[in-house]
Motif scaffolding. Sequence first.
Motif, short mmCIF file in Angstrom:
data_model
loop_
_atom_site.label_atom_id
_atom_site.label_comp_id
_atom_site.label_asym_id
_atom_site.label_seq_id
_atom_site.Cartn_x
_atom_site.Cartn_y
_atom_site.Cartn_z
N ALA A 203 0.82 -1.25 -0.10
CA ALA A 203 0.01 0.07 0.16
C ALA A 203 1.10 1.26 0.27
N ALA A 204 1.88 1.26 0.74
CA ALA A 204 3.05 2.37 0.93
C ALA A 204 3.55 2.67 -0.50
N ALA A 205 3.91 1.62 -1.38
CA ALA A 205 4.42 1.44 -2.39
C ALA A 205 3.48 2.13 -3.58
N SER A 206 1.99 2.01 -3.46
CA SER A 206 1.03 2.25 -4.23
C SER A 206 0.94 3.94 -4.08
N ILE A 207 1.17 4.54 -3.02
CA ILE A 207 0.86 5.72 -2.77
C ILE A 207 1.35 6.77 -3.79
N ALA A 208 2.55 6.69 -4.33
CA ALA A 208 3.19 7.62 -5.14
C ALA A 208 2.10 7.50 -6.57
N ILE A 209 1.96 6.21 -6.98
CA ILE A 209 0.78 6.35 -8.10
C ILE A 209 -0.45 6.75 -7.72
N LEU A 210 -0.91 6.44 -6.61
CA LEU A 210 -2.39 7.07 -6.19
C LEU A 210 -2.20 8.60 -6.20
N THR A 211 -0.97 9.16 -5.76
CA THR A 211 -0.91 10.60 -5.71
C THR A 211 -0.99 11.09 -6.98
N THR A 212 0.00 10.64 -7.81
CA THR A 212 -0.01 11.34 -9.34
C THR A 212 -1.44 11.18 -9.76
N VAL A 213 -2.12 10.01 -9.66
CA VAL A 213 -3.45 9.84 -10.11
C VAL A 213 -4.45 10.95 -9.60
#
Length: 490
Positions: A203-213
């Motif tokens: 989930a922490a690794a996905s934060i960057a992608i979700l933030t960009t989205v």
Amino acid sequence: MPVVWLILIVLAIAVVGYVLGRGRALAGAASEHVKLHSLPSYYGSNVAMKVAVPAFLIMVVWLLAQPIIVNNSVSGLIPETAIAEGSSRGLVLAEVRRAASGLDNAVAAGIMDEDFARNARADFNDITTRLRDAGQIVTSQITQPILRAAQEYRILNSTGRLLMTIAVLLAALAGAAWGILESKPNFRARNTVEQGVKALLIAAASIAILTTVGIVFSLVFNTIEFFRLYPALDFFFGLTWSPTFSGRGGNSELGIIPLLWGTFYISFVALIVAVPIGLFAAVYLSEYAGPKVRAVAKPLLEILAGIPTIVYGLFALLTVGPLLVSIFGPDGVGIMQAGTAVMTAGLVMGIMLIPFVSSLSDDIINAVPQAMRDGSYGLGATKSETVKQVILPAALPGIVGAILLAASRAIGETMIVVLGAGAAARLSLNPFDAMTTVTAKIVSQLTGDADFSSPVALVAFALGMTLFIVTLGLNVVALYIVRKYREQYD
């Protein structure tokens, strides 16, 4: 209940659950650790995890979903007749949210009580006057539909927060009970906790992608709203930037070409300064400097990267600008009239980028194998010939990537431009003229008295979207060059 207090309560339940879960596991094993499948701390961590993760997950999802649900509910209360010509339902909803926020602040300040703020028969003229007297931001006269929608908005938000509090606390308590009941000696607590930690890492690794989205979506919706009010062709190909804050901004000319010209011109000057100095510094530190010199010079050079950009802006305004005026101004060459100019901002921004270019280039040059240097020396080449004909060609793809990354950093700079380049949006080749950039205008459009139902304020999001696409393109090109032409050494 405020979200901060809710978070603290959940954390307190998690701590209590940790203690109880650990204690129950030890009690079941008669305090003999060898009878436990896992260490006692894992049993406590299992309970704490079952308390915190579901509770915080519900809180996050609720906080994300509630504004959407409330906005959709309130939107149905606004009749078409309440939407002025040149406006839209989304912009009217922005006024509703501001009015609701003003009511909240007025109640908190004691200007009005809660019953008056929720009174459906309250006079909207009276409320408008009270909010303005209280210093609350009211962009226009609050109409009856907007007041009713704002009151309903407050009620739905208050109810939603109450329901969220109940749901989060119930989830925390249920998770505590579940975890404590699982705390038996033969329970594989370590396996469960490790799987949970793995999920948290994903989930922490996905934060960057979700933030960009999230950034993209926040820009896209407001950009679409802007282009409903202002022609896209006039925006992308207009040669004049002249926003007007009167009315709905209908007389404004919002062409982005002068802003893009200023952005690229200042960035170009900055790169002319930063690239040679940064590259030469990297070559010296990696090839010529001794260990003692390098140990001192490299940290001192990288101190520049830690200086806040506002300090660079003040340096441009108070030092570099007056210095350039004394040389190129009326008393000198006579081609520079004021300290705020492209040259001022470009020079200071170039100084800011020097450690960025030098540090990346130094790392890339050091990655060239020593065997290539030794082979060059063995063939009779001098150190300078080795640098020019062996090391720099081998490191060139990485250096080009570093330069492009520095360019994207320069394009996104704001404070140096605001203080050093001026605010004039113009098309000029004279580096001693004042100009401005996209980022500077984004700041100015969102800090004035603009009405968010006008294109003058919404244009900031269109500018931001354009800048995002430009910098993203530069970063993609940089990564492509680095990966395609990177040398692979054994």
